[in-house]
Each structure stands twice: as structure tokens, then as C-alpha cells.
Design a protein around this motif. Structure first.
Motif, PDB file in Angstrom:
ATOM      1  N   ILE A  12       0.816  -1.138   0.096  1.00 39.83           N
ATOM      2  CA  ILE A  12      -0.159  -0.007  -0.087  1.00 39.83           C
ATOM      3  C   ILE A  12       0.697   1.256   0.197  1.00 39.83           C
ATOM      4  CG2 ILE A  12      -0.122   0.073   2.537  1.00 39.83           C
ATOM      5  CD1 ILE A  12      -3.236   0.969   1.873  1.00 39.83           C
ATOM      6  N   ALA A  13       0.566   2.182  -0.612  1.00 35.86           N
ATOM      7  CA  ALA A  13       1.420   3.310  -0.843  1.00 35.86           C
ATOM      8  C   ALA A  13       0.520   4.720  -0.669  1.00 35.86           C
ATOM      9  CB  ALA A  13       1.940   3.599  -2.347  1.00 35.86           C
ATOM     10  N   GLY A  14      -0.742   4.764  -0.712  1.00 36.26           N
ATOM     11  CA  GLY A  14      -1.348   5.828  -0.339  1.00 36.26           C
ATOM     12  C   GLY A  14      -2.902   5.621  -0.583  1.00 36.26           C
ATOM     13  N   THR A  15      -3.607   6.789  -1.035  1.00 35.31           N
ATOM     14  CA  THR A  15      -5.015   6.716  -1.052  1.00 35.31           C
ATOM     15  C   THR A  15      -5.662   6.890  -2.333  1.00 35.31           C
ATOM     16  OG1 THR A  15      -5.111   7.768   1.217  1.00 35.31           O
ATOM     17  CG2 THR A  15      -7.104   7.702   0.129  1.00 35.31           C
ATOM     18  N   PRO A  16      -6.915   5.982  -2.544  1.00 37.13           N
ATOM     19  CA  PRO A  16      -7.403   5.946  -4.006  1.00 37.13           C
ATOM     20  C   PRO A  16      -7.906   7.377  -4.309  1.00 37.13           C
ATOM     21  CG  PRO A  16      -7.878   3.992  -2.886  1.00 37.13           C
ATOM     22  CD  PRO A  16      -7.328   4.873  -1.961  1.00 37.13           C
ATOM     23  N   SER A  17      -8.001   7.885  -5.499  1.00 36.29           N
ATOM     24  CA  SER A  17      -8.249   9.029  -5.670  1.00 36.29           C
ATOM     25  C   SER A  17      -9.365   9.232  -6.774  1.00 36.29           C
ATOM     26  CB  SER A  17      -7.076  10.056  -6.034  1.00 36.29           C
ATOM     27  OG  SER A  17      -6.459   9.579  -7.219  1.00 36.29           O
ATOM     28  N   GLY A  18      -9.947  10.380  -7.096  1.00 38.93           N
ATOM     29  CA  GLY A  18     -10.756  10.499  -8.298  1.00 38.93           C
ATOM     30  C   GLY A  18     -12.014   9.471  -8.152  1.00 38.93           C
ATOM     31  N   PRO A  19     -12.510   9.006  -9.169  1.00 37.10           N
ATOM     32  CA  PRO A  19     -13.676   8.231  -9.157  1.00 37.10           C
ATOM     33  C   PRO A  19     -13.361   6.786  -8.240  1.00 37.10           C
ATOM     34  CG  PRO A  19     -13.334   8.965 -11.776  1.00 37.10           C
ATOM     35  CD  PRO A  19     -12.159   9.236 -10.418  1.00 37.10           C
ATOM     36  N   TYR A  20     -12.235   6.597  -8.144  1.00 36.02           N
ATOM     37  CA  TYR A  20     -12.159   5.560  -7.383  1.00 36.02           C
ATOM     38  C   TYR A  20     -11.928   5.493  -5.809  1.00 36.02           C
ATOM     39  CZ  TYR A  20     -11.094   3.294 -11.821  1.00 36.02           C
ATOM     40  OH  TYR A  20     -11.433   2.911 -13.187  1.00 36.02           O
ATOM     41  N   ALA A  21     -12.040   6.937  -5.448  1.00 32.57           N
ATOM     42  CA  ALA A  21     -12.163   7.289  -3.948  1.00 32.57           C
ATOM     43  C   ALA A  21     -12.955   6.607  -3.187  1.00 32.57           C
ATOM     44  CB  ALA A  21     -12.077   8.802  -3.704  1.00 32.57           C
ATOM     45  N   MET A  22     -14.189   6.442  -3.819  1.00 24.73           N
ATOM     46  CA  MET A  22     -15.209   5.710  -3.109  1.00 24.73           C
ATOM     47  C   MET A  22     -14.940   3.993  -2.552  1.00 24.73           C
ATOM     48  SD  MET A  22     -17.876   4.134  -6.095  1.00 24.73           S
ATOM     49  CE  MET A  22     -17.576   5.257  -7.507  1.00 24.73           C
ATOM     50  N   PHE A  23     -13.760   3.876  -3.088  1.00 25.89           N
ATOM     51  CA  PHE A  23     -13.283   2.456  -2.700  1.00 25.89           C
ATOM     52  C   PHE A  23     -12.247   2.193  -1.716  1.00 25.89           C
ATOM     53  CE2 PHE A  23     -14.887   1.914  -7.114  1.00 25.89           C
ATOM     54  CZ  PHE A  23     -15.838   0.977  -7.121  1.00 25.89           C
ATOM     55  N   LYS A  24     -12.145   3.477  -1.168  1.00 27.50           N
ATOM     56  CA  LYS A  24     -10.956   3.628  -0.293  1.00 27.50           C
ATOM     57  C   LYS A  24     -10.745   2.615   0.774  1.00 27.50           C
ATOM     58  CE  LYS A  24     -13.110   7.053   2.727  1.00 27.50           C
ATOM     59  NZ  LYS A  24     -12.948   8.480   3.207  1.00 27.50           N
ATOM     60  N   PHE A  25     -11.851   1.990   1.417  1.00 32.18           N
ATOM     61  CA  PHE A  25     -12.043   1.129   2.233  1.00 32.18           C
ATOM     62  C   PHE A  25     -11.757  -0.381   1.663  1.00 32.18           C
ATOM     63  CE2 PHE A  25     -14.511   4.490   4.580  1.00 32.18           C
ATOM     64  CZ  PHE A  25     -13.619   4.905   5.416  1.00 32.18           C
ATOM     65  N   CYS A  26     -11.688  -0.595   0.660  1.00 28.69           N
ATOM     66  CA  CYS A  26     -11.583  -1.868  -0.037  1.00 28.69           C
ATOM     67  C   CYS A  26     -10.221  -2.222   0.203  1.00 28.69           C
ATOM     68  CB  CYS A  26     -11.667  -1.818  -1.526  1.00 28.69           C
ATOM     69  SG  CYS A  26     -11.177  -3.261  -2.328  1.00 28.69           S
ATOM     70  N   PRO A  27     -10.043  -3.791   0.606  1.00 28.42           N
ATOM     71  CA  PRO A  27      -8.899  -4.283   1.047  1.00 28.42           C
ATOM     72  C   PRO A  27      -8.018  -4.732  -0.414  1.00 28.42           C
ATOM     73  CG  PRO A  27     -10.459  -5.874   1.274  1.00 28.42           C
ATOM     74  CD  PRO A  27     -11.291  -4.716   0.745  1.00 28.42           C
ATOM     75  N   TYR A  28      -7.823  -3.718  -1.357  1.00 28.37           N
ATOM     76  CA  TYR A  28      -7.138  -3.773  -2.755  1.00 28.37           C
ATOM     77  C   TYR A  28      -5.918  -4.333  -2.776  1.00 28.37           C
ATOM     78  CZ  TYR A  28      -5.767   1.140  -1.717  1.00 28.37           C
ATOM     79  OH  TYR A  28      -5.300   2.369  -1.260  1.00 28.37           O
ATOM     80  N   THR A  29      -5.271  -4.248  -1.624  1.00 31.70           N
ATOM     81  CA  THR A  29      -3.766  -4.552  -1.506  1.00 31.70           C
ATOM     82  C   THR A  29      -3.781  -6.389  -1.321  1.00 31.70           C
ATOM     83  OG1 THR A  29      -3.431  -4.012   0.520  1.00 31.70           O
ATOM     84  CG2 THR A  29      -2.766  -2.463  -1.285  1.00 31.70           C
ATOM     85  N   ASP A  30      -4.729  -6.892  -0.774  1.00 35.97           N
ATOM     86  CA  ASP A  30      -4.952  -8.194  -0.488  1.00 35.97           C
ATOM     87  C   ASP A  30      -4.613  -9.042  -2.088  1.00 35.97           C
ATOM     88  OD1 ASP A  30      -5.619 -10.926   0.023  1.00 35.97           O
ATOM     89  OD2 ASP A  30      -6.916 -10.387   1.582  1.00 35.97           O
ATOM     90  N   PRO A  31      -3.785  -9.838  -2.074  1.00 34.27           N
ATOM     91  CA  PRO A  31      -3.634 -10.659  -3.223  1.00 34.27           C
ATOM     92  C   PRO A  31      -4.774 -11.703  -3.660  1.00 34.27           C
ATOM     93  CG  PRO A  31      -2.241 -11.440  -1.666  1.00 34.27           C
ATOM     94  CD  PRO A  31      -2.715 -10.391  -0.963  1.00 34.27           C
TER      95      PRO A  31
END
Length: 304
Positions: free
Chosen positions: A24-43
Motif C-alpha cells: 500500500i502506498a497511498g489513498t485512492p483518488s478521483g472516481p476510485y476514492a469511493m473504494f478507499k476502504f476496499c482491501p485492494y492490496t490483498d492478493p
């Protein structure tokens, strides 16, 4: 009728196979900011999902509670087929604001003649001060999802479930105390929500959900990068059972009776008034709103 373009179908296919790195490096931005709580770094997470219920009803026993405040379900899935919902990170996986129970305390409790005098006194004193009762839906098991079923309800007789939610309902009022629940982690209310047509046991009749309208929101049309937006979807279930309430009346009134007896009297009154336990075929959940689905990689790439 729902319209699904070829580009939407293509993006849906992309969401199935996308995967995310583990840093993880930062915070989702733009249209994807709504997914900021998603565990998107989980493989294991290929896609991020965000479902918001904006209206509907939850009928349990003889009580119907309107859904008039947004209920948010969010997290990550492995793909758009059968998948557990990986919990949100830094935010709630299921956010369900307390809803007012119609009729308040008088609507869910029917004092019985065998109640001790102090309990009667306490009941009417609290009714006079605050009759409101809130009901909050709380998850007790990890949700299971199948967004493919939500987008394309099966017609071949296979399991149509789009989301399986195991929950309990927390009833709160000063008289009921803080541990009054309908359902438990061991015996929850299990909702098998679908966007197709139900086949409930009697006396309930079949009801139909709605897949909604799926469109592609392009964030980089040249490179075919975007997310799916589904508006006007309705998930339904009227085949579930509801267990009885327990833990009610856990209050410190200085009553000369044991807590188990107090629980039995008050929880029994709640169950009698609400009609619990309620067998399958007598309860209904209707949840309407919208969903957003994005490849975890796209969410990661939007970080700032």
C-alpha cells in the motif's frame, strides 16, 4: 429491461481476472476514492465492491421496519462469481444506521399480568420518558457474494443467491437494556438475497428483485479502464426464518428478581408482541439501491 452494452460486458470480464499487489502506498483518488476502504492490496482480492441500499423494508414476524437510511456493504471479492466478501479496511464492512421501530416500546412489548409491580412501574416510566426503540442490523458472519448472479439472475434452476448475509438485529431502549438481540452468532437471521424471483414457502408469495441498469463508467476510455455502475437494483428474500429475541430487560432497576427471570419476562413479551420466532415464509427483506464494482488494480493505480 436492463441494458448491458458490449463494453460493460468486456469490463465485467476484466474485473473477474484483475488482481492487486500486496503493498500500500497511498489513498485512492478521483472516481476510485469511493473504494478507499476496499482491501485492494490483498492478493486474493480481484475486485472492489460498494453496495448502497437506499430504500426498502425488513419485515420480521409481525413488525415491518422501513429502510429510510442508507445501508452500505463494502469490501473486496475474488471475482464476480461465488466469493467471500473480504472485510473493509479502515471502515465498516456493513454500515447500517439504527432504524426506528414503528410504535416504539409500546409496539414491541406487551406487558403481561404476571409482571412484578416494580417492572410494570419501570416500563410505564420509560414509555413516558422515551418510547423510541432503535433496531440495528449487525453482521455475525462473513458475507458471501455472487455478483454474476446479481447482474444476470440464473434461469436454469441453480442457486440464485447474489448475497448471503448472516445478521442479528439489536433492539435498543432504556427498558430493553443493551443486550436485546433478535438472532445470535450461533443462530442468526440468514438472508439469501437475489435479484430474480423468489420461491418462498407459504404463506408468502413469490416476489421479484431487479438487476438494475449496468453501465460502464470509463476513467480512461482509450485504455478501456473503468468501473461498473449498477443503478436501480433490488435484492429480495422472503424465504428466511427469524429466531426469537433474547437478552432483553437487562437493566439495573434494583428489582428483587433474578436477571434470568427478568430476561424471560421481557424477552418473552417482545417475542409475543413481534411474533417470534417467525418461520420461513412469514418474513420479507426488500433492499433497493445501487452498486459499484472496480478492479482492485485500477483502485491501486489511482492512489495519490
Amino acid at each position: 429491461m436492463r441494458k448491458t452494452s458490449l463494453s460493460t460486458a468486456a469490463l465485467a470480464a476484466a474485473l473477474v481476472v484483475a488482481s492487486a499487489p500486496a503493498a500500500i502506498a497511498g489513498t485512492p483518488s478521483g472516481p476510485y476514492a469511493m473504494f478507499k476502504f476496499c482491501p485492494y492490496t490483498d492478493p486474493m482480492v480481484g475486485s472492489c465492491v460498494l453496495n448502497t441500499t437506499t430504500s426498502g423494508t425488513l419485515k420480521i414476524g409481525s413488525t415491518t421496519m422501513p429502510i429510510d437510511k442508507p445501508i452500505v456493504l463494502q469490501g473486496g471479492v475474488e471475482n464476480l462469481g461465488p466469493s467471500p466478501l473480504y472485510n473493509a479496511v479502515g471502515g465498516p464492512t456493513l454500515s447500517a444506521p439504527p432504524a426506528k421501530v414503528p410504535g416504539g416500546l409500546l409496539g414491541i412489548v406487551n406487558p403481561a399480568p404476571n409482571w412484578p409491580g416494580p417492572l410494570w412501574t419501570a416500563f410505564w416510566a420509560i414509555v413516558g420518558a422515551v418510547n423510541d426503540v432503535s433496531a440495528t442490523i449487525e453482521p455475525v458472519q462473513r458475507a458471501q457474494t455472487n455478483f454474476g448472479n446479481a447482474l444476470y439472475p440464473p434461469t436454469d434452476g441453480s442457486d440464485p443467491t447474489a448475497a448471503r448475509l448472516a445478521v442479528r438485529v439489536h433492539l435498543q431502549n432504556p427498558f430493553l437494556g443493551g443486550s436485546c438481540y433478535i438472532g445470535t452468532p450461533q443462530n442468526p437471521i440468514v438472508l439469501n438475497l437475489q435479484t430474480g424471483t423468489t420461491a418462498p414457502p407459504a404463506p408468502n408469495q413469490p416476489i421479484s428483485g431487479n438487476p438494475g441498469v449496468a453501465t460502464t463508467v470509463w476513467t480512461d476510455e482509450e485504455n478501456f479502464i473503468g468501473y461498473l455502475q449498477v443503478d436501480g437494483n433490488t435484492l429480495v428474500d422472503n424465504s428466511f426464518a427469524v429466531p426469537k429475541a433474547a437478552g432483553c430487560g437487562n437493566i439495573a432497576l434494583g428489582l428483587p428478581i433474578l436477571t434470568p427471570l427478568l430476561d424471560a419476562l421481557v424477552s418473552g413479551a417482545v417475542n409475543l408482541k413481534v411474533g417470534l420466532p417467525a418461520a420461513a415464509g412469514t418474513n420479507t427483506a426488500i433492499m433497493s439501491g445501487k452498486s459499484s464494482i472496480a478492479a482492485a488494480q485500477y483502485v491501486l493505480d489511482s492512489e495519490q
